[in-house]
Design a protein around this motif. Structure first.
Motif, PDB file in Angstrom:
ATOM      1  N   GLU A  87       0.827  -1.208   0.000  1.00  0.00           N
ATOM      2  CA  GLU A  87       0.000   0.000   0.000  1.00  0.00           C
ATOM      3  C   GLU A  87       0.863   1.260   0.000  1.00  0.00           C
ATOM      4  O   GLU A  87       0.617   2.197  -0.768  1.00  0.00           O
ATOM      5  N   ALA A  88       1.879   1.284   0.843  1.00  0.00           N
ATOM      6  CA  ALA A  88       2.769   2.441   0.899  1.00  0.00           C
ATOM      7  C   ALA A  88       3.519   2.619  -0.417  1.00  0.00           C
ATOM      8  O   ALA A  88       3.672   3.739  -0.912  1.00  0.00           O
ATOM      9  N   LEU A  89       3.973   1.529  -0.998  1.00  0.00           N
ATOM     10  CA  LEU A  89       4.662   1.583  -2.288  1.00  0.00           C
ATOM     11  C   LEU A  89       3.732   2.124  -3.363  1.00  0.00           C
ATOM     12  O   LEU A  89       4.106   2.985  -4.157  1.00  0.00           O
ATOM     13  N   SER A  90       2.514   1.650  -3.373  1.00  0.00           N
ATOM     14  CA  SER A  90       1.525   2.107  -4.347  1.00  0.00           C
ATOM     15  C   SER A  90       1.255   3.601  -4.198  1.00  0.00           C
ATOM     16  O   SER A  90       1.128   4.320  -5.197  1.00  0.00           O
ATOM     17  N   GLN A  91       1.176   4.081  -2.962  1.00  0.00           N
ATOM     18  CA  GLN A  91       0.943   5.501  -2.720  1.00  0.00           C
ATOM     19  C   GLN A  91       2.093   6.357  -3.252  1.00  0.00           C
ATOM     20  O   GLN A  91       1.868   7.396  -3.877  1.00  0.00           O
ATOM     21  N   TYR A 134       1.908   9.058  -6.289  1.00  0.00           N
ATOM     22  CA  TYR A 134       2.340  10.429  -6.062  1.00  0.00           C
ATOM     23  C   TYR A 134       3.293  10.893  -7.161  1.00  0.00           C
ATOM     24  O   TYR A 134       3.109  11.967  -7.753  1.00  0.00           O
ATOM     25  N   PHE A 135       4.308  10.084  -7.460  1.00  0.00           N
ATOM     26  CA  PHE A 135       5.283  10.498  -8.468  1.00  0.00           C
ATOM     27  C   PHE A 135       4.713  10.436  -9.877  1.00  0.00           C
ATOM     28  O   PHE A 135       5.090  11.238 -10.733  1.00  0.00           O
ATOM     29  N   LYS A 136       3.797   9.536 -10.142  1.00  0.00           N
ATOM     30  CA  LYS A 136       3.136   9.514 -11.446  1.00  0.00           C
ATOM     31  C   LYS A 136       2.294  10.769 -11.652  1.00  0.00           C
ATOM     32  O   LYS A 136       2.243  11.312 -12.748  1.00  0.00           O
ATOM     33  N   SER A 137       1.644  11.251 -10.585  1.00  0.00           N
ATOM     34  CA  SER A 137       0.854  12.483 -10.710  1.00  0.00           C
ATOM     35  C   SER A 137       1.755  13.679 -10.971  1.00  0.00           C
ATOM     36  O   SER A 137       1.415  14.557 -11.769  1.00  0.00           O
ATOM     37  N   ILE A 138       2.908  13.714 -10.324  1.00  0.00           N
ATOM     38  CA  ILE A 138       3.863  14.796 -10.583  1.00  0.00           C
ATOM     39  C   ILE A 138       4.358  14.731 -12.024  1.00  0.00           C
ATOM     40  O   ILE A 138       4.421  15.737 -12.720  1.00  0.00           O
ATOM     41  N   GLN A 139       4.680  13.528 -12.475  1.00  0.00           N
ATOM     42  CA  GLN A 139       5.165  13.346 -13.833  1.00  0.00           C
ATOM     43  C   GLN A 139       4.126  13.805 -14.848  1.00  0.00           C
ATOM     44  O   GLN A 139       4.450  14.487 -15.812  1.00  0.00           O
TER      45      GLN A 139
END
Length: 90
Positions: free
Chosen positions: A73-77, A81-86
């Motif tokens: 779950e933490a890894l997915s979060q 997060y970084f995909k949204s920034i990208q």
């Protein structure tokens, strides 16, 4: 009287050195205007990251560099997060 460094101390120092080297090569690659030099620096940077990973693995295997476990779950979060920034940067 001089103290001898333990294997753990030497390996920890190597890890720190590799971290500094990758920072230096990354900065140099980012700041050069010459494409061939940038390519060479990126190749060296990749090699340094591989060395850093090997040293880290050896320390971790011996229990000398502990990391905390990560849940799926933490890894997915973090990935989200970084995909949204990208996506915002594109």
């Amino acid at each position: 009287m001089t103290e001898k460094l333990s294997e753990r101390d030497i390996m920890s120092d190597c890890l720190t050195m590799q971290k500094h080297l990758t920072e230096a090569y990354n900065s140099a690659a980012n700041e050069t205007a010459h494409n061939l030099l940038r390519s060479d620096l990126i190749n060296i940077l990749t090699e340094e990251h591989q060395l850093q990973s090997s040293v880290f693995g050896a320390l971790d295997k011996r229990g000398w560099y502990r990391t905390r476990p990560v849940t799926r779950e933490a890894l997915s979060q973090v990935q989200s997060y970084f995909k949204s920034i990208q996506s915002r940067l594109q």
